[in-house]
Design a protein around this motif. Structure first.
Motif, short mmCIF file in Angstrom:
data_model
loop_
_atom_site.label_atom_id
_atom_site.label_comp_id
_atom_site.label_asym_id
_atom_site.label_seq_id
_atom_site.Cartn_x
_atom_site.Cartn_y
_atom_site.Cartn_z
N SER A 116 -11.88 40.34 48.22
CA SER A 116 -11.34 41.58 47.65
C SER A 116 -11.86 41.93 46.26
CB SER A 116 -9.80 41.50 47.62
OG SER A 116 -9.31 41.24 48.91
N PRO A 117 -13.18 42.02 46.08
CA PRO A 117 -13.71 42.32 44.75
C PRO A 117 -13.63 43.82 44.44
CG PRO A 117 -15.51 42.16 46.29
CD PRO A 117 -14.27 41.85 47.08
N ASN A 118 -13.96 44.13 43.22
CA ASN A 118 -14.05 45.50 42.79
C ASN A 118 -15.50 45.95 43.01
OD1 ASN A 118 -14.15 47.86 41.37
ND2 ASN A 118 -12.88 47.08 39.70
N HIS A 153 -9.64 43.61 50.69
CA HIS A 153 -8.96 44.71 49.99
C HIS A 153 -9.77 45.06 48.74
CE1 HIS A 153 -5.09 46.85 49.11
NE2 HIS A 153 -5.37 46.59 47.85
N TYR A 305 -2.30 50.04 41.19
CA TYR A 305 -2.63 48.86 42.00
C TYR A 305 -1.44 48.46 42.89
CZ TYR A 305 -4.40 44.00 42.61
OH TYR A 305 -4.84 42.80 43.11
N ASP A 309 -1.02 48.41 47.09
CA ASP A 309 -0.64 47.15 47.72
C ASP A 309 0.61 47.31 48.59
OD1 ASP A 309 -2.15 44.86 47.77
OD2 ASP A 309 -1.83 44.41 45.65
N TYR A 327 -2.37 35.92 50.52
CA TYR A 327 -3.23 36.52 49.49
C TYR A 327 -3.85 35.42 48.66
CZ TYR A 327 -0.55 40.84 50.33
OH TYR A 327 0.04 41.93 50.90
N THR A 329 -5.72 35.07 45.24
CA THR A 329 -6.26 35.59 43.98
C THR A 329 -5.99 34.54 42.91
OG1 THR A 329 -4.30 36.54 42.93
CG2 THR A 329 -5.39 37.89 44.62
N GLN A 333 -2.47 36.78 38.72
CA GLN A 333 -1.80 37.86 39.46
C GLN A 333 -0.46 37.44 40.06
OE1 GLN A 333 -4.04 40.63 41.81
NE2 GLN A 333 -5.97 40.05 40.89
N PHE A 337 2.26 39.75 42.47
CA PHE A 337 2.64 39.50 43.85
C PHE A 337 4.13 39.20 44.00
CE2 PHE A 337 -1.97 39.01 44.34
CZ PHE A 337 -2.15 39.89 45.40
N1 ARG Z 1 -9.43 43.72 43.63
C1 ARG Z 1 -8.53 42.78 43.03
C2 ARG Z 1 -9.22 42.08 41.88
O1 ARG Z 1 -10.43 42.09 41.82
C3 ARG Z 1 -8.02 41.74 43.97
C4 ARG Z 1 -7.25 42.27 45.15
C5 ARG Z 1 -6.39 41.23 45.80
N2 ARG Z 1 -5.69 41.74 46.91
C6 ARG Z 1 -4.65 42.58 46.86
N3 ARG Z 1 -4.15 43.02 47.97
N4 ARG Z 1 -4.11 42.92 45.71
O2 ARG Z 1 -8.54 41.51 41.05
#
Ligand code: ARG
Length: 567
Positions: A116-118, A153, A305, A309, A327, A329, A333, A337
């Motif tokens: 789930s990267p940006n 994601h 965000y 979610d 999940y 991460t 985070q 969550f």
């Molecule tokens: N894109 C987010 C990041 O780079 C992580 C996403 C994780 N998944 C989610 N459903 N929030 O930090």
């Protein structure tokens, strides 16, 4: 077969028949070989409750338990431990089963949100842990027969994309090469901050995008496709099982966000704070006990965000019919969550029966305890990391002087390089910070991927020399030598290990298992003649080797690591 569970069930029944209520037997693998193969520790707690002698109670439990055909010897030790030694017949029967991994009787729908990267940035080492740990967990749960839904994601929506696309379009040169994405991103942000007219154009792009304006959408999609192709290229290099089909990014929930907010309102959970819409739940307080809001819509109407979610959770519940959602991460985070899950349950977006699990992991550090970064302080792109791994693995494999042809050599280098990176991460308990170290991960001895891969290749060469096809190999097993027996016991623990990894989303248990398996195999290999043994013994030992190879291969596979026939 899950041997630990089998023993636990049988002994728990016996405990229950004595205490007249459900009583756990607490069976675990024995901590030392002189304590047998497994031990049950439940007698002490029950004796305390019944105010009786724990050793006598343990004896009664053993007498009441149905262990025929499974256990050859029981022993009461110390204050009331029950030590169990498996029978040879049971060991051999368990080992020669054709299906190495038993499928769960009722598969769960399990959603795994990982990597789930940006997409506005290059995939870099910061994404490594989620990608590798999530992938191993997904593969393991799938191996056990669950219905796994991988969900990537990705961050693919919002201001960063307006900034980037505007910047790239004004650059006046073709930009279908994103190898400099991070640099583009940095320059675009700089202009966004310093140049009001640029910022305005970028914002306008985002507004157009959000209102579904066609040209903006097309341009955005073009960029996302390019960036995700780049991401896919890296997944492929890393042998990660994510494909474009698993991408369901933030943008996919865009049309659901207004509904999410209005449903929160209907559930009576919405408050207004400085014009922003948020949810306050009693259990979340910040500094000085002040209530902590979860923001879902900014005063300018923008969503956050959390909001996507929440929408994603609903999709996973309604469409994917998830029984469990995992999940992966980093630990930062955690609060996000916790709040997300609490709000999703309070609003009844998700029933209480759906298991929501955040599996955090620690930071990636360098040898001096600082975040693992490149010399100039920037994040190391994963592409570059893989290049370096290949280069280092090439040197290591070369030094082995095996006579591999070029094609085979490249295969081995790739398996060793990727295996080393992944295994080093996976073998540590993920909740802790983890120190990245090239030399130790590429070593051929110790708890490393190359050590396991080498053992696998060794067994293959044994079979090549015996001129037997390992895959079709089945024989009776005698297990006369203690080292051979100890290897067999470890083989029997594969199923319970996979189930443990699936339950806890902790792949290090599987690494520890495979390392122990390999160490026991090496002891067996070094002390027991195999090809030179007598006919019956030879067949039996080859069968144990075949099962070891199959287990190693399947286990490595669950970790996303390749085995190779020769090294
Ligand atoms: N894109 C987010 C990041 O780079 C992580 C996403 C994780 N998944 C989610 N459903 N929030 O930090």
């Amino acid at each position: 077969m899950n041997v630990r569970k089998l023993l636990d069930d049988r002994l728990s029944d016996a405990f229950g028949s004595i205490s007249k209520e459900p009583t756990p037997a607490l069976v675990s693998p024995a901590s030392r070989p002189e304590h047998g193969d497994y031990q049950a520790n439940g007698a002490m707690a029950l004796a305390k409750r019944l105010k009786t002698d724990p050793r006598a109670l343990a004896r009664d439990v053993v007498n009441a338990a149905d262990l025929t055909g499974i256990v050859a010897k029981t022993e009461i030790a110390g204050p009331g431990f029950i030590n169990l030694t498996l029978s040879r017949q049971f060991l051999t029967r368990t080992i020669v089963r054709p299906d190495l991994v038993a499928q769960v009787p009722q598969p769960d729908h399990i959603v795994i949100d990982y990597s789930s990267p940006n997409l506005a940035k290059t995939l870099h080492v910061g994404h490594l842990r989620s990608t590798v740990i999530g992938d191993a967990t997904a593969r393991t749960l799938e191996k056990l027969g669950h219905e796994v839904y991988r969900q990537n994601h990705v961050g693919d929506w919002g201001t960063p994309f307006g900034m980037l696309v505007t910047y790239l379009d004004e650059l006046g040169q073709p930009t279908d090469d994103l190898s400099n994405l991070d640099q583009f991103y940095a320059l675009a942000s700089e202009r966004f901050e310093k140049e009001p007219s640029f910022a305005e154009r970028a914002r306008k792009f985002v507004v157009d995008l959000q209102s579904g304006e066609k040209a903006a959408l097309t341009r955005w999609k073009q960029f996302i496709d390019l960036s995700s192709a780049h991401m896919q290229h890296i997944y492929d290099r890393l042998n990660v099982s994510l494909t474009p089909n698993h991408i369901r990014g933030e943008s996919a929930y865009n049309n659901d966000l207004a509904q999410v907010v209005s449903d929160l309102d209907k559930a009576g959970l919405l408050s207004l704070s400085d014009g922003a819409k948020c949810v306050f739940l009693e259990e979340f307080t910040g500094k000085e006990g002040r209530p902590l809001p979860m923001l879902v819509q900014k005063s300018d109407g923008g969503y956050l965000y959390h909001t996507s979610d929440l929408a994603a959770l609903r999709y996973r519940h309604r469409i994917l019919e998830a029984d469990r959602i995992l999940y992966f991460t980093d630990a930062r985070q955690e609060l996000h969550f916790r709040m997300l899950f609490a709000v999703a349950q309070a609003s009844e977006f998700i029933p209480k029966s759906t298991k929501l699990e955040h599996h955090p992991f620690g930071k990636l550090l360098d040898g001096s305890g600082r975040p693992f970064r490149s010399r100039d302080g920037s994040a190391i792109p994963l592409d570059q990391l893989v290049d370096e791994a290949l280069e280092r693995a090439r040197a290591v494999v070369k030094s082995k002087n095996s006579n591999l042809d070029d094609h085979e050599f490249d295969e081995v280098v790739r398996a060793v390089a990727i295996g080393a990176i992944k295994y080093a991460d996976l073998s540590k308990n993920r909740v802790n910070d983890y120190t990245f170290d090239w030399d130790s991960m590429l070593a051929f001895d110790g708890n490393t991927a190359p050590y396991l891969q080498y053992a696998f290749a060794r067994i293959q060469s044994l079979f090549a020399r015996a001129k037997i096809d390992l895959k079709s190999y089945r024989e009776d097993i005698s297990l006369d030598n203690p080292n051979e027996r100890s290897l067999a016991v470890q083989l029997c623990r594969f199923q319970e290990t996979l189930e443990l990894v699936g339950r806890e989303a902790m792949p290090h248990h599987l690494c520890a298992y495979l390392y122990e398996l390999t160490s026991r195999f090496m002891r067996f290999y070094e002390t027991c003649p195999i090809l030179d043994a007598h006919e019956k013994e030879r067949a039996s030992r080859l069968a144990v080797c075949a099962q070891t190879a199959k287990t190693l291969d399947t286990g490595l596979n669950c970790l996303g690591i390749q085995s190779v026939p020769r090294m």
